[in-house]
Design a protein around this motif. Structure first.
Motif, PDB file in Angstrom:
ATOM      1  N   ALA A  71       0.836  -1.211   0.000  1.00  0.00           N
ATOM      2  CA  ALA A  71       0.000   0.000   0.000  1.00  0.00           C
ATOM      3  C   ALA A  71       0.866   1.255   0.000  1.00  0.00           C
ATOM      4  O   ALA A  71       0.564   2.228  -0.704  1.00  0.00           O
ATOM      5  CB  ALA A  71      -0.927  -0.007   1.216  1.00  0.00           C
ATOM      6  N   TYR A  72       1.948   1.234   0.770  1.00  0.00           N
ATOM      7  CA  TYR A  72       2.841   2.389   0.832  1.00  0.00           C
ATOM      8  C   TYR A  72       3.440   2.677  -0.552  1.00  0.00           C
ATOM      9  O   TYR A  72       3.446   3.816  -1.015  1.00  0.00           O
ATOM     10  CB  TYR A  72       3.950   2.153   1.862  1.00  0.00           C
ATOM     11  N   ARG A  83       4.288  15.675  -2.057  1.00  0.00           N
ATOM     12  CA  ARG A  83       3.429  14.830  -1.214  1.00  0.00           C
ATOM     13  C   ARG A  83       4.162  13.552  -0.794  1.00  0.00           C
ATOM     14  O   ARG A  83       3.954  13.060   0.309  1.00  0.00           O
ATOM     15  CB  ARG A  83       2.144  14.465  -1.960  1.00  0.00           C
ATOM     16  N   ARG A  84       5.030  13.026  -1.653  1.00  0.00           N
ATOM     17  CA  ARG A  84       5.823  11.846  -1.291  1.00  0.00           C
ATOM     18  C   ARG A  84       6.697  12.124  -0.078  1.00  0.00           C
ATOM     19  O   ARG A  84       6.822  11.284   0.812  1.00  0.00           O
ATOM     20  CB  ARG A  84       6.713  11.408  -2.461  1.00  0.00           C
ATOM     21  N   ASP A  89       7.661  11.479   5.820  1.00  0.00           N
ATOM     22  CA  ASP A  89       7.702  12.032   7.180  1.00  0.00           C
ATOM     23  C   ASP A  89       6.610  11.419   8.056  1.00  0.00           C
ATOM     24  O   ASP A  89       6.849  11.046   9.208  1.00  0.00           O
ATOM     25  CB  ASP A  89       7.520  13.558   7.147  1.00  0.00           C
ATOM     26  N   ALA A  90       5.405  11.330   7.494  1.00  0.00           N
ATOM     27  CA  ALA A  90       4.279  10.768   8.247  1.00  0.00           C
ATOM     28  C   ALA A  90       4.530   9.299   8.594  1.00  0.00           C
ATOM     29  O   ALA A  90       4.261   8.859   9.719  1.00  0.00           O
ATOM     30  CB  ALA A  90       2.987  10.902   7.456  1.00  0.00           C
ATOM     31  N   GLU A 132      -5.388   2.042   5.871  1.00  0.00           N
ATOM     32  CA  GLU A 132      -5.411   3.498   5.696  1.00  0.00           C
ATOM     33  C   GLU A 132      -4.638   3.913   4.444  1.00  0.00           C
ATOM     34  O   GLU A 132      -5.145   4.686   3.622  1.00  0.00           O
ATOM     35  CB  GLU A 132      -4.805   4.166   6.937  1.00  0.00           C
ATOM     36  N   LEU A 133      -3.439   3.390   4.277  1.00  0.00           N
ATOM     37  CA  LEU A 133      -2.634   3.743   3.106  1.00  0.00           C
ATOM     38  C   LEU A 133      -3.248   3.192   1.819  1.00  0.00           C
ATOM     39  O   LEU A 133      -3.200   3.849   0.776  1.00  0.00           O
ATOM     40  CB  LEU A 133      -1.195   3.257   3.271  1.00  0.00           C
TER      41      LEU A 133
END
Length: 143
Positions: A71-72, A83-84, A89-90, A132-133
């Motif tokens: 998913a990542y 955004r990547r 970071d997230a 979620e991802l």
């Protein structure tokens, strides 16, 4: 007819009851929280021991980790470079949080079941993040 004693339960009886509740909880999570049927079948075995619980959790964690990585990568490919970087970071922050949160559950005074709880936390958080991802990736691909 229930057997009621006037003595408080022993430490062993408390641990056994906790383990049984934990197994029931894990089985419910398998249906509700993205965990595989194989995991549900493994953890629901009537002869499952604490070591067996760890084995079931380890196999499911590996499954969920693979889903998380897929998913990542999928989400990463659908994002702009800016955004990547934010995703990276997230994800790093999430990995630290998962480690700290589940590490906290490995209470050294909690007996063997605390280790099972910590492992189950790691597994469940991994499954939740994978979903979620995956949802983010599907949304990004649909734009």
């Amino acid at each position: 007819m229930a057997l009621i004693t006037q003595f408080p339960p022993t430490r062993y009886e408390k641990a056994l009851f906790s383990a049984l509740l934990l197994c029931a909880s894990f089985a419910a999570q398998a249906d509700e929280k993205l965990l595989s049927r194989q995991y549900g079948a493994c953890i629901d075995r009537p002869d499952v021991t604490t070591a067996g619980m760890h084995d079931c959790i380890a196999v499911e964690t590996a499954r969920q980790d693979k889903s998380l990585n897929t998913a990542y990568k999928s989400l990463q490919q659908a994002l702009s470079p800016t955004r990547r970087a934010k995703l990276l970071d997230a994800q790093r922050a999430w990995l630290k949080f998962r480690e700290a949160n589940c590490g906290f559950q490995a209470d050294p005074d909690g007996g063997t079941i605390a280790g099972v709880n910590a492992s189950a936390c790691f597994m469940q958080m991994t499954a939740d993040r994978a979903r979620e991802l995956s949802d983010f990736a599907a949304e990004a691909a649909g734009r």
